[in-house]
Design a protein around this motif. Structure first.
Motif, mmCIF file in Angstrom:
data_model
loop_
_atom_site.group_PDB
_atom_site.id
_atom_site.type_symbol
_atom_site.label_atom_id
_atom_site.label_comp_id
_atom_site.label_asym_id
_atom_site.label_seq_id
_atom_site.Cartn_x
_atom_site.Cartn_y
_atom_site.Cartn_z
ATOM 1 N N THR A 72 55.009 -18.204 -17.681
ATOM 2 C CA THR A 72 53.721 -18.764 -16.897
ATOM 3 C C THR A 72 53.164 -17.883 -15.695
ATOM 4 O O THR A 72 54.024 -18.024 -14.833
ATOM 5 C CB THR A 72 53.918 -20.460 -17.056
ATOM 6 N N ASN A 73 51.482 -18.675 -15.457
ATOM 7 C CA ASN A 73 51.029 -18.117 -14.303
ATOM 8 C C ASN A 73 50.649 -19.785 -13.694
ATOM 9 O O ASN A 73 49.953 -19.092 -13.321
ATOM 10 C CB ASN A 73 50.328 -17.006 -13.791
ATOM 11 N N ILE A 74 50.972 -20.758 -13.679
ATOM 12 C CA ILE A 74 50.284 -21.800 -13.993
ATOM 13 C C ILE A 74 50.089 -21.971 -12.175
ATOM 14 O O ILE A 74 49.467 -22.623 -11.860
ATOM 15 C CB ILE A 74 50.940 -22.894 -14.849
ATOM 16 N N GLY A 75 51.456 -21.498 -11.620
ATOM 17 C CA GLY A 75 50.956 -22.077 -10.030
ATOM 18 C C GLY A 75 50.342 -21.090 -9.231
ATOM 19 O O GLY A 75 50.048 -21.572 -8.516
ATOM 20 N N HIS A 83 50.480 -20.437 -20.916
ATOM 21 C CA HIS A 83 51.507 -19.842 -21.545
ATOM 22 C C HIS A 83 51.627 -18.741 -22.542
ATOM 23 O O HIS A 83 50.397 -18.591 -22.591
ATOM 24 C CB HIS A 83 51.992 -21.122 -22.208
ATOM 25 N N TYR A 84 53.208 -17.966 -21.473
ATOM 26 C CA TYR A 84 52.378 -16.656 -22.587
ATOM 27 C C TYR A 84 54.112 -16.647 -23.132
ATOM 28 O O TYR A 84 54.833 -16.622 -22.338
ATOM 29 C CB TYR A 84 52.346 -15.341 -21.452
ATOM 30 N N GLU A 85 54.220 -15.759 -24.197
ATOM 31 C CA GLU A 85 55.465 -15.276 -24.927
ATOM 32 C C GLU A 85 55.212 -13.772 -25.539
ATOM 33 O O GLU A 85 54.812 -13.140 -25.600
ATOM 34 C CB GLU A 85 55.486 -15.865 -26.037
ATOM 35 N N ILE A 86 56.788 -12.990 -24.557
ATOM 36 C CA ILE A 86 56.798 -11.451 -25.121
ATOM 37 C C ILE A 86 57.871 -11.887 -25.895
ATOM 38 O O ILE A 86 59.151 -12.528 -25.907
ATOM 39 C CB ILE A 86 56.743 -10.708 -24.188
ATOM 40 N N VAL A 87 57.171 -11.275 -27.091
ATOM 41 C CA VAL A 87 58.958 -10.398 -27.912
ATOM 42 C C VAL A 87 58.554 -9.210 -28.169
ATOM 43 O O VAL A 87 57.712 -8.409 -28.401
ATOM 44 C CB VAL A 87 58.087 -11.014 -28.949
#
Lengths: 309, 255
Positions: A50-53, A160-164
């Motif tokens: 995440t980069n919500i910050g 939100h991000y997901e790396i697979v």
């Protein structure tokens, strides 16, 4: 039962010592921190990020800050306070950085000037949106098409991000406006020049532990976040893990048709401790009312305009 | 006391080490796959049929045998009536016409490729059509956070078969262009098994007591796209559906 107690204490002590040992050893091994590797020996970037910050890190730096790249304590406290007002307690999950702006190059942290052609095209897009003669005049984001590669820039929701990863491939799933990119790592050439897409055609490679992704074959008018691209756009992104819980993302956007110089944006990503699944952002499926309203408003204005004269 | 402690720590170390068995070698389903059948036109057996007359043979339905085990879908009578109505209105009512997410299992057998990226704790499935995508979680059973078009998927290995439990599917998707449908009580269990290096055997069992009299299963092979440089391309069909969805509000058309 009482007979067990001493051994249980010993067990607890043993566990504590073992933990301490691992912690100390772990610390020693953590300098310098090493990127973990997948079973097939690629750097492992997998998981939820995440980069919500960075929600309150401005895209462009205020002119008054000049070339100052980091904010001071007082400014950071302000950023933290704004962030906590939005999502109380989240700052523990992903504290905001001290980065002065999301644009880190040009050195003033601001978009470089548009070319004359860039000025013309950006104005044409704005004018089309104002006329709203048909749905195609709305911005891509409003049409639920995509936010493009800059979906990595926070917009106060769904960050939100997901790396697979699998051998030869890296996939990046973006929750906002739901984008997925599957990136080949085998050095294949880009697809035919005739194949133009909103997300472009990505090619990845490892430079040490950094994933470098080069994307071309964009369509005219891609992207948002204040950046308007032509089909000459070329993007080079770098993903590099900086710690067990941190990753750095950087993207350099070069588009000589639109801008007089390249632009580089950069943001830290942190391990997403709040979620372990990317939710479905079914944008187009729920967009009917938005576009109907925009189009009906435009038609109403056309009907009313002659009456006002 | 000291030797006892040492002994316990040693035992812990040995036990802990012993617990780290070599990982079980699972089949790698990663790759770009595609169905080669007419299930997206009609899951049940069907003869060739006409399309939009103004478009000649371009939109005609190609013929195909049923992918449903036993041949037909066990509809409740009222649900069968709805399928007929869906079929009558298919040119505008099919969610595919509007470029909506196709749901599961339809995403699998649309006539476009999809890519499986089998990661460490999740399996990502990216579909070319509408850039639809889903994550199959392998780490722990999932309950749906909310209803969604592509559902919430939890997978587990049963021997060499990846069994995927799909829950939280909404009632808005269709199974095909023939109007085969379901309610939001839908529950799908998919099975993916490698037949050989380039073929997957795919089955999906469909449960929906509100629509069907019993669970039923579809089965089909999926083929690996083997051309050099195979990759998904972008098929964001939103823009192709806009005229149908919003054309009535266009300048010069709207009153």
């Amino acid at each position: 039962m009482t007979r067990l107690l001493p051994s249980m204490r010993a067990l607890a002590f043993g566990c504590a010592m073992a933990w301490l040992g691992t912690a100390v050893l772990g610390q020693a091994a953590a300098r310098p921190w090493k990127t973990p590797r997948t079973a097939w020996d690629d750097p492992d970037l997998q998981g939820f990020w995440t980069n919500i910050g960075e929600s309150f890190t401005p895209l462009e730096r205020p002119v008054s800050m000049g070339t100052r790249t980091v904010i001071n304590d007082a400014e950071w406290q302000e950023r933290l306070a704004a962030y906590n007002r939005m999502a109380n307690g989240r700052s523990e999950v992903a504290p905001p950085s001290r980065q002065a702006s999301r644009i880190i190059d040009p050195p003033n942290g601001r978009f470089p000037p548009l070319t004359p052609e860039g000025v013309r095209r950006a104005a044409a897009l704005k004018a089309a949106e104002a006329r709203m003669e048909g749905p195609e005049d709305a911005p891509l984001y409003t049409r639920c098409m995509t936010r493009g590669i800059l979906t990595m820039l926070p917009t106060f929701s769904n960050q939100h991000y997901e790396i697979v990863q699998s051998p030869g491939w890296v996939a990046i799933l973006y929750e906002h406006v739901r984008v997925v990119r599957t990136i080949p790592l085998d050095g294949r050439p880009h697809v035919d020049d005739a194949i133009r897409t909103w997300m472009g055609d990505p090619r990845g490679r490892w430079e040490g532990d950094t994933l470098v992704v080069e994307t071309t074959n964009f369509r005219d008018g891609t992207l948002d976040a204040g950046f308007v691209a032509s089909d000459a756009l070329r993007v080079v992104e770098r993903f590099r893990r900086t710690s067990a819980s941190g990753m750095e993302w950087q993207a350099t956007l070069t588009d000589p048709t639109m801008y007089t110089a390249p632009v580089t944006v950069s943001l830290p990503l942190t391990r997403d401790l709040e979620t372990d699944q990317i939710l479905e952002y079914a944008c187009h499926e729920g967009n009917e009312r938005i576009l109907e309203m925009k189009l009906s408003t435009a038609r109403w204005k056309e009907r009313e305009a002659p009456k006002a004269k | 006391m000291r030797w006892r402690l040492l002994a316990i720590v040693t035992v812990l170390a040995v036990v802990g080490g012993g617990a780290q068995r070599p990982p079980v070698k699972r089949p790698d389903l990663s790759g770009i796959w595609q169905a080669l059948n007419t299930a997206n036109w009609n899951l049940e057996g069907h003869a060739a049929g006409p399309g939009v007359p103004a478009l000649g043979a371009l939109t005609a339905t190609p013929p195909g045998r049923s992918v449903v085990e036993g041949g037909t879908i066990p509809y409740r009578p009222e649900a069968l009536a709805r399928r007929r109505a869906n079929y009558e209105n298919r040119w505008t009512a099919d969610p595919e016409a509007k470029c909506f997410y196709p749901g599961v299992p339809r995403a699998t057998y649309m006539p476009y490729p999809f890519q499986i990226i089998q990661g460490t704790s999740t399996v990502l499935v990216a579909y070319e059509y509408a850039s639809a995508v889903r994550t199959i979680h392998l780490d722990k059973p999932r309950e749906a956070f909310a209803e969604s078009w592509m559902g919430t998927s939890f997978g587990m290995w049963q021997g060499d078969t990846l069994v995927v439990d799909v829950v939280g599917l909404d009632g808005q998707t269709w199974f095909d262009r023939a109007g085969n449908h379901h309610s939001d009580a839908l529950h799908v269990v998919e099975r993916y098994r490698m037949l050989d290096a380039n073929t997957l055997w795919y089955t999906a069992t469909i449960e929906d007591a509100a629509t069907f009299t019993r669970p039923w299963t579809i089965a089909m092979p999926l083929y690996r796209r083997r051309e050099p440089g195979a990759q998904l391309l972008e098929f964001k069909c939103v823009e192709f559906a806009e005229e149908m969805l919003y054309g009535r509000l266009r300048k010069g058309v709207a009153p």
